[in-house]
Write a protein that holds these residues in place. Structure first.
Motif, short mmCIF file in Angstrom:
data_model
loop_
_atom_site.label_atom_id
_atom_site.label_comp_id
_atom_site.label_asym_id
_atom_site.label_seq_id
_atom_site.Cartn_x
_atom_site.Cartn_y
_atom_site.Cartn_z
N MET A 131 -36.64 7.43 82.98
CA MET A 131 -36.75 6.26 83.84
C MET A 131 -38.21 5.88 84.05
O MET A 131 -38.57 4.69 84.03
N ASP A 132 -39.06 6.87 84.24
CA ASP A 132 -40.50 6.60 84.38
C ASP A 132 -41.05 5.98 83.09
O ASP A 132 -41.89 5.07 83.13
N ASP A 133 -40.58 6.49 81.94
CA ASP A 133 -41.03 5.94 80.66
C ASP A 133 -40.56 4.50 80.48
O ASP A 133 -41.28 3.66 79.95
N ILE A 134 -39.33 4.21 80.92
CA ILE A 134 -38.79 2.85 80.84
C ILE A 134 -39.65 1.91 81.67
O ILE A 134 -40.00 0.80 81.23
N ALA A 135 -40.01 2.35 82.88
CA ALA A 135 -40.86 1.53 83.74
C ALA A 135 -42.23 1.32 83.11
O ALA A 135 -42.79 0.21 83.16
N ALA A 136 -42.78 2.37 82.50
CA ALA A 136 -44.09 2.26 81.85
C ALA A 136 -44.03 1.28 80.68
O ALA A 136 -44.96 0.48 80.48
N ASP A 137 -42.95 1.34 79.91
CA ASP A 137 -42.79 0.40 78.79
C ASP A 137 -42.71 -1.04 79.29
O ASP A 137 -43.26 -1.96 78.68
N MET A 138 -42.02 -1.24 80.43
CA MET A 138 -41.91 -2.59 80.97
C MET A 138 -43.28 -3.10 81.44
O MET A 138 -43.62 -4.27 81.23
N ARG A 139 -44.05 -2.23 82.06
CA ARG A 139 -45.40 -2.63 82.46
C ARG A 139 -46.25 -2.96 81.24
O ARG A 139 -47.09 -3.87 81.27
N ASN A 140 -46.04 -2.21 80.18
CA ASN A 140 -46.78 -2.45 78.94
C ASN A 140 -46.43 -3.83 78.38
O ASN A 140 -47.32 -4.57 77.94
N VAL A 141 -45.14 -4.16 78.39
CA VAL A 141 -44.72 -5.48 77.92
C VAL A 141 -45.38 -6.58 78.75
O VAL A 141 -45.86 -7.59 78.23
N ALA A 142 -45.43 -6.36 80.07
CA ALA A 142 -46.05 -7.36 80.95
C ALA A 142 -47.53 -7.55 80.63
O ALA A 142 -48.07 -8.64 80.81
N SER A 143 -48.16 -6.50 80.14
CA SER A 143 -49.60 -6.58 79.86
C SER A 143 -49.92 -7.25 78.53
O SER A 143 -51.08 -7.58 78.27
N LEU A 144 -48.92 -7.45 77.69
CA LEU A 144 -49.16 -8.01 76.37
C LEU A 144 -49.38 -9.53 76.45
O LEU A 144 -48.90 -10.19 77.36
N PRO A 145 -50.09 -10.08 75.47
CA PRO A 145 -50.28 -11.53 75.45
C PRO A 145 -48.94 -12.26 75.30
O PRO A 145 -48.02 -11.75 74.67
N SER A 146 -48.84 -13.42 75.88
CA SER A 146 -47.62 -14.21 75.74
C SER A 146 -47.42 -14.62 74.28
O SER A 146 -48.36 -15.01 73.61
N PRO A 147 -46.17 -14.54 73.79
CA PRO A 147 -45.90 -14.98 72.42
C PRO A 147 -45.64 -16.49 72.33
O PRO A 147 -45.38 -17.00 71.25
N LEU A 148 -45.67 -17.17 73.46
CA LEU A 148 -45.28 -18.57 73.52
C LEU A 148 -46.47 -19.52 73.43
O LEU A 148 -47.58 -19.18 73.88
N GLY A 149 -46.23 -20.68 72.88
CA GLY A 149 -47.25 -21.73 72.84
C GLY A 149 -48.35 -21.52 71.83
O GLY A 149 -49.35 -22.23 71.85
N HIS A 150 -48.18 -20.56 70.92
CA HIS A 150 -49.20 -20.33 69.89
C HIS A 150 -49.09 -21.41 68.81
O HIS A 150 -47.99 -21.70 68.32
N ILE A 151 -50.20 -21.98 68.44
CA ILE A 151 -50.22 -22.95 67.34
C ILE A 151 -50.31 -22.17 66.04
O ILE A 151 -51.30 -21.50 65.76
N THR A 152 -49.24 -22.22 65.26
CA THR A 152 -49.18 -21.44 64.02
C THR A 152 -49.51 -22.27 62.79
O THR A 152 -49.74 -21.72 61.72
N LYS A 153 -49.53 -23.60 62.94
CA LYS A 153 -49.94 -24.47 61.84
C LYS A 153 -50.32 -25.83 62.43
O LYS A 153 -49.68 -26.31 63.36
#
Length: 415
Positions: A71-93
């Motif tokens: 459960m602690d690892d699950i919470a840590a993974d979720m915090r890690n996801v929150a810390s990642l850059p947003s995948p949205l709104g990126h101009i790919t071309k």
């Protein structure tokens, strides 16, 4: 059972996610992670009830089990996801046509992602965190084995969402019935993408039944080739880790392929497996080597069914080959396109292996146990895609977004 209204509600709720900023999404994910830690006892009590219904010797028991550390690892993974850059709104071309039209391709959410999974309650949190971060609503269809754990987990997530004024329908758990699976796979217009995560039978059923788009994930028949130029010490460590770290996961080793010139190493290679009481299904040459040295109760002659089987248990097959070519042919015939590995000190051989093997992840001198979104630095994963169309390998934030074209003009018309 008619879940149409449920699917409509999820589709409507998915639109509201576009109103959240990335900072707001991250704040909510961090709050859910805190709740997981603060109220883990609620989840563990529900999980204990699920575990009580399963034989402790069942290979899926380990997948089903939640512990305080997990459960602690699950919470840590979720915090890690929150810390990642947003995948949205990126101009790919981006480009301007000769007629002056300005084209821009940007990343956007799929909308609603349906997830079908078996006795793995941790997947509930992985799917929610990745979908929420990427602006997707999710419809979850867990197995009956983990139903109480999943219900408790989604209830906890809903409490946090409601506290922040977010429509809780953005994460919806369906009843753990076959009828619900059928409805989900026919939710045309409501679910934009379905991802089954489980064994071959589940994936085949979803692929053959679904009327909505599907990405296949999960089933892993994993081989490791111990080459004529392999390092023995390294081989022992890699094989043991790949087989015994967690036998019920899709990246676990199922078949050791060994070059005939290195059969003399076999007894030492499998010695660590003996400590875990691993049953070996050995072909004729390897069986001859192991007879009298590996416990008779744990040693069986291999049959045609021994190869191409995802054991999900303390079991492994051994195949002897006379060349790299024969090893590659074995993998071509029996692999599932998930993860394959070679152990060798010969760089040319390793490159040939990696170039030839048709799998999502191909390792050189490392165990297949690393096939995991978190291990790849992706924060978490929604599954391991074994298909070629679209995402392949660990699927995380980037892989559960699509794109749309934005076109700006100044009154141009097409001739």
């Amino acid at each position: 059972m008619d879940l149409t209204e449920t699917f409509k509600n999820v589709k409507t709720a998915s639109k509201s996610l576009a109103l959240l900023t990335d900072a707001q999404r991250n704040e909510i994910l961090m709050a859910v992670a805190d709740a997981i830690v603060d109220y883990k006892e609620r989840i563990l009590v529900a999980n204990e009830k699920d575990l009580a219904k399963m034989d402790v010797k069942n290979p899926l028991y380990d997948r089903l089990q939640l512990t305080e550390k997990r459960m602690d690892d699950i919470a840590a993974d979720m915090r890690n996801v929150a810390s990642l850059p947003s995948p949205l709104g990126h101009i790919t071309k981006e480009k301007t046509l000769p007629n002056g039209l300005r084209l821009c391709r940007i990343s956007v959410p799929f909308g609603v992602i349906g997830m079908i999974y078996e006795a793995r309650p941790n997947v509930t949190y992985d799917v929610f965190s990745l979908c929420f971060k990427s602006g997707n609503a999710c419809v979850l269809k867990g197995g009956s084995d983990a139903d109480l754990s999943n219900q408790a987990s989604v209830e906890l997530i809903h409490e946090v969402l409601e506290r922040f004024g977010v429509n809780p329908d953005v994460v919806t758990l369906l009843p753990a019935t076959h009828e619900a699976t059928g409805e989900m796979l026919n939710a045309v217009g409501y679910i934009d993408l379905c991802i089954p995560r489980g064994g071959r039978r589940l994936i085949d059923f979803v692929r053959d039944t679904a009327r909505i788009p599907v990405i296949e994930t999960g089933a892993g028949v994993v081989n490791t080739y111990y080459d004529r130029d392999a390092d023995l010490k390294m081989g022992k460590t890699i094989i043991c880790n790949a087989k015994t770290r967690r036998v019920s996961v899709c990246n676990a080793l199922d078949c050791l392929i060994i070059h005939e010139e290195r059969l003399g190493d076999l007894l030492e290679l499998v010695q660590p497996l003996l400590n875990h009481k691993v049953t070996i299904y050995a072909d004729a040459p390897s069986y001859q080597i192991l007879t009298g040295h590996y416990p008779e109760i744990l040693l069986q002659p291999a049959t045609s069914d021994s190869f191409g089987t995802e054991f999900m248990d303390y079991k492994i097959a051994i195949k002897t080959v006379s060349s790299l070519k024969e090893a590659l042919e074995h993998i071509d015939q029996h692999g599932s396109g998930h993860s394959e590995a070679i152990i060798t000190q010969n760089e040319a051989t390793a490159h040939k292996f990696q170039q030839h093997v048709d799998a999502a992840c191909v390792y050189w001198n490392a165990p297949t146990s690393f096939t995991d979104g978190a291990q790849f630095g992706l924060g978490a994963e929604i599954g391991i895609s074994t298909q070629k169309l679209g995402p392949r390998g660990p699927m995380a934030l980037e892989e559960i977004t699509t794109y749309k074209w934005l076109i700006e003009g100044e009154g141009q018309t097409r001739p």
